[in-house]
Design a protein around this motif. Structure first.
Motif, short mmCIF file in Angstrom:
data_model
loop_
_atom_site.label_atom_id
_atom_site.label_comp_id
_atom_site.label_asym_id
_atom_site.label_seq_id
_atom_site.Cartn_x
_atom_site.Cartn_y
_atom_site.Cartn_z
N TRP A 185 18.14 8.25 89.16
CA TRP A 185 18.72 8.37 88.89
C TRP A 185 18.80 10.04 89.88
N PRO A 228 22.35 8.87 90.57
CA PRO A 228 23.85 7.47 90.74
C PRO A 228 23.85 7.09 92.12
N ASP A 260 35.19 7.94 82.29
CA ASP A 260 33.77 8.29 81.87
C ASP A 260 33.40 9.15 82.76
N HIS A 261 32.82 7.88 84.19
CA HIS A 261 32.38 8.34 85.23
C HIS A 261 33.28 9.63 86.09
N GLY A 265 31.38 13.01 83.93
CA GLY A 265 30.02 13.07 83.92
C GLY A 265 30.28 13.84 85.79
N ALA A 283 27.98 17.32 86.12
CA ALA A 283 27.28 17.45 86.75
C ALA A 283 27.13 18.19 87.80
N MET A 334 25.10 13.53 79.20
CA MET A 334 25.12 11.81 78.87
C MET A 334 27.01 12.47 77.92
N SER A 357 31.44 11.73 73.37
CA SER A 357 32.71 11.19 72.62
C SER A 357 33.75 11.39 74.04
N ARG A 402 24.43 22.78 74.78
CA ARG A 402 24.42 22.28 75.23
C ARG A 402 25.89 21.21 75.82
N THR A 417 33.69 15.23 75.76
CA THR A 417 32.29 15.96 75.34
C THR A 417 31.09 15.64 75.97
N ALA A 444 15.90 14.23 89.45
CA ALA A 444 17.42 13.44 90.26
C ALA A 444 16.93 12.05 91.17
N GLY A 447 18.51 8.84 74.10
CA GLY A 447 17.64 10.07 73.53
C GLY A 447 16.89 10.95 74.02
C1 LIG Z 1 20.51 17.91 88.88
C2 LIG Z 1 20.44 16.11 89.12
C3 LIG Z 1 21.41 15.37 88.57
C4 LIG Z 1 22.60 15.05 88.91
C5 LIG Z 1 23.30 14.43 87.85
C6 LIG Z 1 23.99 13.57 88.88
C7 LIG Z 1 25.00 12.91 88.03
C8 LIG Z 1 26.56 11.90 87.89
C9 LIG Z 1 26.87 11.80 87.15
C10 LIG Z 1 27.72 10.23 87.17
C11 LIG Z 1 28.26 9.85 86.25
C12 LIG Z 1 27.49 9.01 85.84
C13 LIG Z 1 28.24 9.46 84.16
C14 LIG Z 1 28.17 7.85 83.08
C15 LIG Z 1 28.50 8.46 81.44
C16 LIG Z 1 27.65 7.78 80.37
O1 LIG Z 1 27.77 6.85 80.47
S1 LIG Z 1 26.49 8.50 79.51
C17 LIG Z 1 25.96 6.72 78.37
C18 LIG Z 1 27.58 6.67 78.04
N1 LIG Z 1 27.27 7.58 76.05
C19 LIG Z 1 25.75 7.64 75.90
O2 LIG Z 1 24.74 6.55 76.34
C20 LIG Z 1 24.82 8.36 75.35
C21 LIG Z 1 24.38 8.66 73.57
N2 LIG Z 1 24.51 9.68 73.25
C22 LIG Z 1 22.92 10.03 73.03
O3 LIG Z 1 22.11 9.46 73.70
C23 LIG Z 1 22.46 10.89 72.35
O4 LIG Z 1 23.92 11.52 70.87
C24 LIG Z 1 21.92 12.66 73.21
C25 LIG Z 1 23.05 11.97 74.25
C26 LIG Z 1 20.95 12.20 73.72
C27 LIG Z 1 22.50 13.92 72.09
O5 LIG Z 1 21.46 13.24 71.22
P1 LIG Z 1 20.65 14.64 70.44
O6 LIG Z 1 19.71 15.42 71.83
O7 LIG Z 1 19.68 14.48 69.92
O8 LIG Z 1 21.84 16.31 70.20
P2 LIG Z 1 22.59 15.73 69.03
O9 LIG Z 1 21.74 17.09 68.39
O10 LIG Z 1 22.79 14.80 68.10
O11 LIG Z 1 23.58 16.78 69.71
C28 LIG Z 1 24.01 17.56 70.26
C29 LIG Z 1 25.53 18.23 69.74
O12 LIG Z 1 25.93 17.44 70.44
C30 LIG Z 1 27.03 17.30 69.46
N3 LIG Z 1 27.50 15.56 69.24
C31 LIG Z 1 27.31 14.71 68.96
N4 LIG Z 1 27.54 13.83 68.82
C32 LIG Z 1 28.60 14.11 69.23
C33 LIG Z 1 30.30 13.98 69.28
N5 LIG Z 1 30.29 11.86 69.07
N6 LIG Z 1 31.51 14.16 68.89
C34 LIG Z 1 31.29 15.33 69.26
N7 LIG Z 1 30.49 16.55 69.17
C35 LIG Z 1 29.23 15.24 69.18
C36 LIG Z 1 26.50 17.60 67.83
O13 LIG Z 1 27.28 18.38 66.64
C37 LIG Z 1 25.41 19.11 68.49
O14 LIG Z 1 26.73 19.54 68.68
P3 LIG Z 1 25.49 21.43 68.32
O15 LIG Z 1 24.79 21.75 66.93
O16 LIG Z 1 24.59 21.77 69.23
O17 LIG Z 1 26.90 22.45 68.13
#
Ligand SMILES: CCCCCCCCCCCCCCCC(=O)SCCNC(=O)CCNC(=O)[C@H](O)C(C)(C)COP(=O)(O)OP(=O)(O)OC[C@H]1O[C@@H](n2cnc3c(N)ncnc32)[C@H](O)[C@@H]1OP(=O)(O)O
Length: 206
Positions: A59, A61, A119-120, A123, A127, A134, A137, A164, A185, A196, A204
């Motif tokens: 990480w 990407p 989605d990408h 993301g 970043a 992540m 939604s 967050r 979101t 990084a 999770g």
């Molecule tokens: C500096 C160097 C780095 C560089 C870096 C470069 C990066 C360059 C990027 C490339 C681009 C990649 C792009 C890939 C994009 C994917 O493919 S991401 C992969 C697909 N997504 C996933 O796998 C995520 C699956 N979900 C999870 O694992 C867990 O939900 C997470 C993300 C770890 C969060 O879990 P958690 O820490 O337990 O958080 P949780 O308390 O449930 O929710 C936090 C907040 O979000 C809200 N929430 C949760 N789910 C939802 C929902 N579905 N809808 C709305 N709100 C929601 C909650 O209500 C909560 O709100 P608040 O209470 O804070 O107001």
């Protein structure tokens, strides 16, 4: 080394495209399959990893990324604009060209690929705005056909942030017209910012 992998991936993309497009005698496919098997054995000999078993490729990407990795044959690949091209408003600009293998309904790109690109893009926008996270939604609107075989212009940006949660949006355009758009979101995950160059965070992790 990297260049060699990128060239190999480009050839494999060509192979995928032709496999989808070409029709011919069984003997031709059998011969092609034998030759591909020979190539597979070259690469198999260079790794102990079992195919399909998550290995964690690092990480952020890189060359093997599913959407933008030039060394990943499944990646179209998506070309992320140079930061200097992102525009004063903080947009991320990207170019991507899909092919016949990405077809869904006849003559247009599959909606799943369209969603993956968006989605990408969100993301990347999160970043770039300093909040890597992540997607939790993603809402996609398909306005008109997204074509393949032509470069698609992809734009994305962070819209807002609350704790967050990061809110972002993205569009795919061709000929200046939006074919699909998304709002998303994302939830910031400390591991993304901290790692990084290291291990890919697991589900999770925070
Ligand atoms: C500096 C160097 C780095 C560089 C870096 C470069 C990066 C360059 C990027 C490339 C681009 C990649 C792009 C890939 C994009 C994917 O493919 S991401 C992969 C697909 N997504 C996933 O796998 C995520 C699956 N979900 C999870 O694992 C867990 O939900 C997470 C993300 C770890 C969060 O879990 P958690 O820490 O337990 O958080 P949780 O308390 O449930 O929710 C936090 C907040 O979000 C809200 N929430 C949760 N789910 C939802 C929902 N579905 N809808 C709305 N709100 C929601 C909650 O209500 C909560 O709100 P608040 O209470 O804070 O107001």
């Amino acid at each position: 080394m990297l260049e060699g992998k990128a060239i190999l991936a480009a050839r494999i993309r060509e192979l995928i495209e032709l496999t989808v497009l070409v029709d011919g005698p069984e003997s031709m496919f059998a011969e092609a399959a034998d030759r591909v098997a020979a190539v597979v054995s070259i690469l198999r000999a260079a790794t102990d990893s079992e195919p399909g078993v998550p290995a964690g490729r690092g990480w952020p990407p890189g060359v093997d990324d599913a959407l933008e990795g030039v060394g990943n044959p499944l990646a179209p690949p998506m070309i992320i604009g140079h930061p200097g091209e992102s525009g004063a408003d903080g947009e991320v600009a990207a170019l991507v060209t899909l092919g016949s293998a990405h077809e869904g309904a006849p003559g247009r790109a599959h909606g799943g690929w369209v969603a993956a690109i968006l989605d990408h893009a969100v993301g990347r926008a999160a970043a770039q705005a300093g909040s890597p996270g992540m997607t939790v939604s993603l809402t996609v609107d398909y306005h008109r056909a997204t074509p393949y075989g032509v470069p698609l212009d992809v734009r994305s940006r962070r819209v807002d942030q609350a704790g967050r949660k990061v809110f972002a949006s993205a569009e795919i355009l061709t000929d200046g017209q939006v074919t699909a758009s998304a709002t998303a979101t994302l939830v910031t995950v400390r591991a993304l910012a901290n790692k990084a160059g290291g291990e890919r965070p697991g589900p999770g992790s925070d």
